[in-house]
Design an enzyme around this catalytic site. Structure first.
Site, PDB file in Angstrom:
ATOM      1  N   ARG A 326       0.619  -1.177  -0.576  1.00 44.76           N
ATOM      2  CA  ARG A 326       0.099  -0.151  -0.089  1.00 44.76           C
ATOM      3  C   ARG A 326       1.038   1.429  -0.239  1.00 44.76           C
ATOM      4  O   ARG A 326       0.607   2.168  -0.521  1.00 44.76           O
ATOM      5  CB  ARG A 326      -1.215  -0.227   1.657  1.00 44.76           C
ATOM      6  CG  ARG A 326      -1.684   1.407   1.015  1.00 44.76           C
ATOM      7  CD  ARG A 326      -3.408   0.855   2.322  1.00 44.76           C
ATOM      8  NE  ARG A 326      -4.445  -0.186   1.639  1.00 44.76           N
ATOM      9  CZ  ARG A 326      -5.217   0.526   1.121  1.00 44.76           C
ATOM     10  NH1 ARG A 326      -5.574   1.414   0.649  1.00 44.76           N
ATOM     11  NH2 ARG A 326      -5.736  -0.840   0.265  1.00 44.76           N
ATOM     12  N   GLU A 728      -9.609   5.954   6.651  1.00 39.31           N
ATOM     13  CA  GLU A 728      -8.440   6.584   6.332  1.00 39.31           C
ATOM     14  C   GLU A 728      -8.289   7.484   6.144  1.00 39.31           C
ATOM     15  O   GLU A 728      -6.869   8.296   6.641  1.00 39.31           O
ATOM     16  CB  GLU A 728      -7.791   4.831   6.308  1.00 39.31           C
ATOM     17  CG  GLU A 728      -7.696   3.596   7.295  1.00 39.31           C
ATOM     18  CD  GLU A 728      -6.935   2.765   6.592  1.00 39.31           C
ATOM     19  OE1 GLU A 728      -7.869   1.835   5.247  1.00 39.31           O
ATOM     20  OE2 GLU A 728      -5.941   1.797   6.653  1.00 39.31           O
TER      21      GLU A 728
HETATM   22  N1  MTE Z   1     -12.566   5.468  14.715  1.00 38.76           N
HETATM   23  C1  MTE Z   1     -12.122   5.935  14.965  1.00 38.76           C
HETATM   24  N2  MTE Z   1     -13.167   6.279  16.014  1.00 38.76           N
HETATM   25  N3  MTE Z   1     -11.222   4.264  16.379  1.00 38.76           N
HETATM   26  C2  MTE Z   1     -11.412   4.003  15.458  1.00 38.76           C
HETATM   27  O1  MTE Z   1     -10.517   2.967  15.815  1.00 38.76           O
HETATM   28  N4  MTE Z   1      -9.911   3.387  13.288  1.00 38.76           N
HETATM   29  C3  MTE Z   1      -9.313   3.968  11.919  1.00 38.76           C
HETATM   30  C4  MTE Z   1     -11.198   4.436  11.311  1.00 38.76           C
HETATM   31  N5  MTE Z   1     -11.855   4.890  11.558  1.00 38.76           N
HETATM   32  C5  MTE Z   1     -10.631   4.055  14.319  1.00 38.76           C
HETATM   33  C6  MTE Z   1     -11.931   5.033  13.460  1.00 38.76           C
HETATM   34  C7  MTE Z   1      -9.219   2.557  10.595  1.00 38.76           C
HETATM   35  S1  MTE Z   1      -7.685   2.325  10.962  1.00 38.76           S
HETATM   36  C8  MTE Z   1      -9.952   1.883   9.681  1.00 38.76           C
HETATM   37  S2  MTE Z   1      -9.873   0.733   8.615  1.00 38.76           S
HETATM   38  C9  MTE Z   1     -11.558   2.132  10.175  1.00 38.76           C
HETATM   39  O2  MTE Z   1     -11.514   3.270  11.389  1.00 38.76           O
HETATM   40  C10 MTE Z   1     -12.308   1.124   9.982  1.00 38.76           C
HETATM   41  O3  MTE Z   1     -13.762   1.023   9.707  1.00 38.76           O
HETATM   42  P1  MTE Z   1     -14.499   1.447   8.548  1.00 38.76           P
HETATM   43  O4  MTE Z   1     -14.298   0.500   7.716  1.00 38.76           O
HETATM   44  O5  MTE Z   1     -15.785   0.813   9.339  1.00 38.76           O
HETATM   45  O6  MTE Z   1     -14.037   2.910   8.684  1.00 38.76           O
HETATM   46  N1  HPA Z   2      -6.067  -2.648   4.375  1.00 33.55           N
HETATM   47  C1  HPA Z   2      -6.104  -2.533   5.306  1.00 33.55           C
HETATM   48  N2  HPA Z   2      -6.038  -3.676   5.889  1.00 33.55           N
HETATM   49  C2  HPA Z   2      -5.343  -4.912   5.663  1.00 33.55           C
HETATM   50  C3  HPA Z   2      -4.962  -4.863   4.669  1.00 33.55           C
HETATM   51  C4  HPA Z   2      -5.301  -3.483   3.750  1.00 33.55           C
HETATM   52  O1  HPA Z   2      -5.621  -3.260   2.390  1.00 33.55           O
HETATM   53  N3  HPA Z   2      -5.057  -6.120   3.604  1.00 33.55           N
HETATM   54  C5  HPA Z   2      -5.144  -6.600   4.850  1.00 33.55           C
HETATM   55  N4  HPA Z   2      -5.846  -5.861   5.469  1.00 33.55           N
HETATM   56 MO1  MOS Z   3      -7.193  -0.194   9.750  1.00 31.67          MO
HETATM   57  S1  MOS Z   3      -5.567  -0.015   9.931  1.00 31.67           S
HETATM   58  O1  MOS Z   3      -6.762  -0.640   7.593  1.00 31.67           O
HETATM   59  O2  MOS Z   3      -7.875  -0.886  10.801  1.00 31.67           O
END
Ligand code: MTE
Ligand code: HPA
Ligand code: MOS
Length: 788
Positions: A326, A728
């Site tokens: 990534r 993210e």
């Molecule tokens: N927001 C909060 N409040 N707490 C979290 O741990 N994790 C982040 C983001 N926002 C997180 C957050 C990460 S790393 C990801 S991948 C996404 O939320 C995961 O949730 P989603 O796919 O439902 O957005």
């Molecule tokens: N993003 C986050 N988490 C993951 C991924 C990715 O692309 N692939 C495997 N775990």
């Molecule tokens: Mo988020 S780093 O893909 O849990």
């Protein structure tokens, strides 16, 4: 908890809380009143034992002997286990092997678990675990990315993306710049540390309450260490007090250890890490060492790029293969590189195994090109924003170095719009005037874009399941494979279901994520939670609705076309049946009121060996404009204003999305400015708590903070109601802060030289860049005098 009562009066023809409306997080009230239950808040079952692990004090060593007699003798200790007591697999590597659940003769980092203790109290377990006497035979260790690069020591093979002929294009370029950077790692600092509570079931298995983004992986790995079929294990996640990627793989080892202790004792076991243990024993964001060599014309438009990204993976692969992928996929950020080579290395070091962290390598990759972009602007003497705009992907220059064509060109207009709304040009002038006159302070400004690919790059993970039940009072229960970590996934999926049936949101409840309700789930990660689980839930609703529609048409003798779900009512021809009555009638007529649903992301493929394909369904976009003020005597600085314009497509839940953008930005700002992980030369982490590791405080929020969603911007892909992922991407908006710091420092040289600034850009590093810039000016003046 405060919920709207079901029968409260409501305006006619409106359904409360459907997709697109702003609603509270379903646990907001519980979060702020302390009533939300986390693992350590659960009522303790009868006979509960507490776990702790004994750790390696060595970076890299053979274990010659372990004397655990004092551990076993400590009051309250009930069981002590080592790798020899594992009935099933010892290796619990999540994707590739390399992670022993307990060390098996070899240790590869300080803090690696050697043995585990179950005792009658948390204190007793922790104290006992310190009493082991371990004899080691030390082995040579490597700690840094540079050491690993020098010895070509990698946890996974290196990879390259190549387009055209970068070597000859670099030679032909009118201008050429090269450089390198160190990008720091980041501790997740979730409020709730890693924790689980494991109970024996009436058969051989266990029930695992875990704070994990990936309950299915917990289930599978627990089954493997116990040597049981997966169906003997259930894992449940009600919520996490933050995950941020740190609980994608690294919650599982605790659950495995606790499960082994359950098996050894027959009693329930809770295992939670103290903050310092969590910081030492669990992986973090990878720090990176990156280099670039870039060719460009006299206006700064890039014609060739040769980029290397190298991440510190720690001792095992964990998720590093995909994380460095990534980083490679984002080394272009939002810019067309033409002839390009991007090489990624997964460096093996004798440190804890680094893991997912919001952005998953993407942010570390983007930093390369953003540093180069500012350097190029200095070199050609243009405003960095103009250089950036001229390099953006746009029709005709729209294919990435890995072969994906950008189909939705959101950024050119989004950036112009932010340029206007942030008053970029006027402020640039004001800042120049200020910097010319002020003796000590320097102001800096930067407007930077984010383009972030949405989909797991491991194709098989792009799937989800859901389970929807309608009960006979018309209330609806939803379960799906996604986990709640504060990001608002549960409420978004509930909003999707409310929309599907056109009923009020408060009729819908999303309950804890459980492996026995929805199986074989993917981690909640890659920002894809709502894309995947929202679609799976919608699919379940559509199945139920199709059955209900057919039933209504037959029962009321109308055509299926004249059955409409509207405003908490089902309209069947001219008959309006209130939702709950309709559901009751369907039940009496033996119509299914429950369904599972499924979704698999279309249109994605990638050939990892060729480095070519279409790994992402679409890209999320945003831009941020940050202004900073730097004290050139001390290197101290403040962010005075940030404007953000971010694209979430047609938002499922605007307030939730705004919260994600604000939180992501601040978390990114912490990563790039104050959060510094310091290791000793032997690879021992020295920053193990908030006294030495500085996360942003409330007072670090820009005092002028203007965050907006890009209006009228439906995702042109067929995502759930044309929304876009949000989790993210906003973290990378914080690159604007770092870039603004460089801008402030570069003003010392009148932007003729842009000093490098490794991250975190602590005041010490900013001061060093200031000093370097002042020396550059002195040198330039000496040369000018010599020339005369
Ligand atoms: N927001 C909060 N409040 N707490 C979290 O741990 N994790 C982040 C983001 N926002 C997180 C957050 C990460 S790393 C990801 S991948 C996404 O939320 C995961 O949730 P989603 O796919 O439902 O957005
Ligand atoms: N993003 C986050 N988490 C993951 C991924 C990715 O692309 N692939 C495997 N775990
Ligand atoms: Mo988020 S780093 O893909 O849990």
């Amino acid at each position: 908890m405060r919920r709207l009562p079901l029968n409260s009066p409501q305006p006619p023809h409106s359904v409360r809380g459907t997709a697109g409306s702003s609603v509270q997080h379903d646990s907001a009230w519980k979060h702020v009143s302390g009533q939300a239950r986390y693992i350590d808040d659960m009522p303790e079952p009868e006979g509960l034992l507490h776990a702790a692990a004994g750790h390696s004090e060595q970076t890299h060593a053979r274990i010659l002997s372990m004397d655990l007699s004092a551990v076993r003798a400590y009051p309250g200790v009930v069981a002590v286990i080592t790798a020899q007591d594992v009935p099933g697999h010892i290796d619990i590597g999540p994707v590739f092997p390399g992670d022993p659940v307990l060390a098996d003769g070899l240790v590869e980092h300080v803090g690696q678990p050697l043995f585990a203790v179950a005792a009658t109290s948390h204190e007793a377990a922790r104290k006992a675990a310190r009493l082991a006497r371990v004899d080691y035979d030390p082995l040579p260790a490597q700690i840094t990315v540079e050491q690993a690069l020098a010895s070509q020591s990698f946890v996974r093979p290196s990879r390259t993306h190549l387009r055209g002929n970068p070597d000859s294009a670099l030679k032909q370029a009118a201008n050429r710049l090269s450089g390198s950077q160190h990008i720091g790692g980041q501790e997740h600092f979730y409020l709730e540390g890693q924790a689980c509570l494991v109970e024996p079931t009436e058969d051989a298995g266990v029930f695992v309450h875990t704070s994990s983004q990936h309950p299915t992986e917990v289930q599978k790995l627990v089954a493997e260490v116990l040597g049981l079929p997966i169906h003997e294990i259930q894992a449940e996640v009600r919520r996490m007090g933050g995950g941020f990627g740190g609980k994608e793989t690294q919650a599982a080892p605790l659950a495995c250890v606790a499960a082994l202790l359950v098996r050894a004792t027959g009693r329930p076991v809770k295992y939670r890490l103290s903050r310092p243990d969590d910081m030492v024993q669990t992986g973090k964001r990878h720090d990176f060492y990156n280099t670039w060599d870039i060719g460009f014309d006299d206006t700064g438009v890039i014609s060739a790029a040769d980029i290397m990204v190298a991440g510190r993976c720690g001792f095992s692969p964990d998720l590093s293969d995909a994380i460095v992928d990534r980083a490679m996929f984002h080394a272009d950020n939002a810019y067309y590189l033409d002839h390009a080579r991007v090489t990624g290395h997964r460096c093996k070091t004798h440190t804890v195994s680094n893991t997912a962290f919001r952005g998953f390598g993407g942010p570390q990759g983007m930093m390369v090109i953003e540093q180069a972009m500012d350097d190029i602007a200095c070199q050609v003497g243009r405003d960095p924003l103009d250089v950036c705009l001229d390099n953006l992907y746009r029709p005709g220059r729209d294919t990435t170095q890995y072969g994906q064509t950008i189909e939705q060109h959101v950024l050119p207009e989004l950036m112009r719009s932010l340029e206007q709304s942030s008053d970029y040009r006027q402020r640039r002038q004001a800042i120049q005037a200020f910097n010319r006159t002020h003796p000590v302070l320097r102001r800096g400004l930067a407007l930077t874009p984010v383009k972030f690919g949405i989909s797991f790059t491991a194709k098989h993970l792009n799937q989800a399941g859901a389970l929807v039940h309608i009960y006979t009072d018309g209330s609806i229960h939803v379960n799906h494979g996604g986990t709640e970590m504060g990001q608002g996934l549960y409420i978004k999926v509930a909003q999707v279901v409310a929309t599907a049936f056109q009923v009020d949101l408060d009729r819908i409840k999303v309950s804890a994520t459980r492996t026995d309700k929805v199986p074989n789930t993917s981690p909640t990660a890659a920002s894809s939670g709502s894309d995947l689980n929202g679609m799976a839930a919608l699919n379940a609703c559509e199945t139920i609705r199709a059955g209900l529609t057919e039933f209504a048409a037959e029962h009321w003798q109308v055509s299926p076309d004249s059955v409409r779900f509207e405003n908490n009512t089902v309209h069947v021809g001219d008959t309006a049946v209130p939702w709950a009555d309709f559901v009751q009638t369907a039940y009496m007529n033996r119509i299914p009121l429950s369904s599972s649903g499924f979704y698999a992301t279309p249109r994605i493929h990638f050939d990892h060996d060729a480095g070519q394909g279409r790994p992402f369904l679409y890209y999320a976009n945003g831009a941020a404009c940050s202004e900073v003020i730097v004290d050139t005597l001390t290197g101290e600085y403040r962010v005075v204003r940030t404007d953000i314009l971010h694209d979430v497509g047609r938002s499922l839940s605007p307030d939730i999305d705004l919260g994600q953008i604000e939180g992501g930005f601040i978390q990114g700002m912490g990563w790039l400015t104050t959060e510094e992980l310091v290791y000793s030369a032997e690879g021992r982490l020295l920053t193990t708590g908030p006294a030495t590791y500085k996360i942003p405080a409330v007072s670090d929020k820009p005092p002028d903070f203007r965050v907006q969603l890009l209006p009228e911007s439906p995702n042109r892909e067929a995502t759930v109601f044309h929304s876009k992922a949000v989790g993210e991407p906003p973290l990378m908006l914080a690159i604007s802060v770092w870039s603004a710091l460089r801008d402030a420092v570069a003003s010392i040289t009148d932007h003729r030289y842009c000093a490098p600034l490794d991250t975190p850009a602590t005041p010490e590093r900013v001061l060093a860049a200031v000093t370097e810039s002042q020396q550059w000016v002195a040198e330039a003046n000496r040369e000018a005098v010599a020339d005369e």
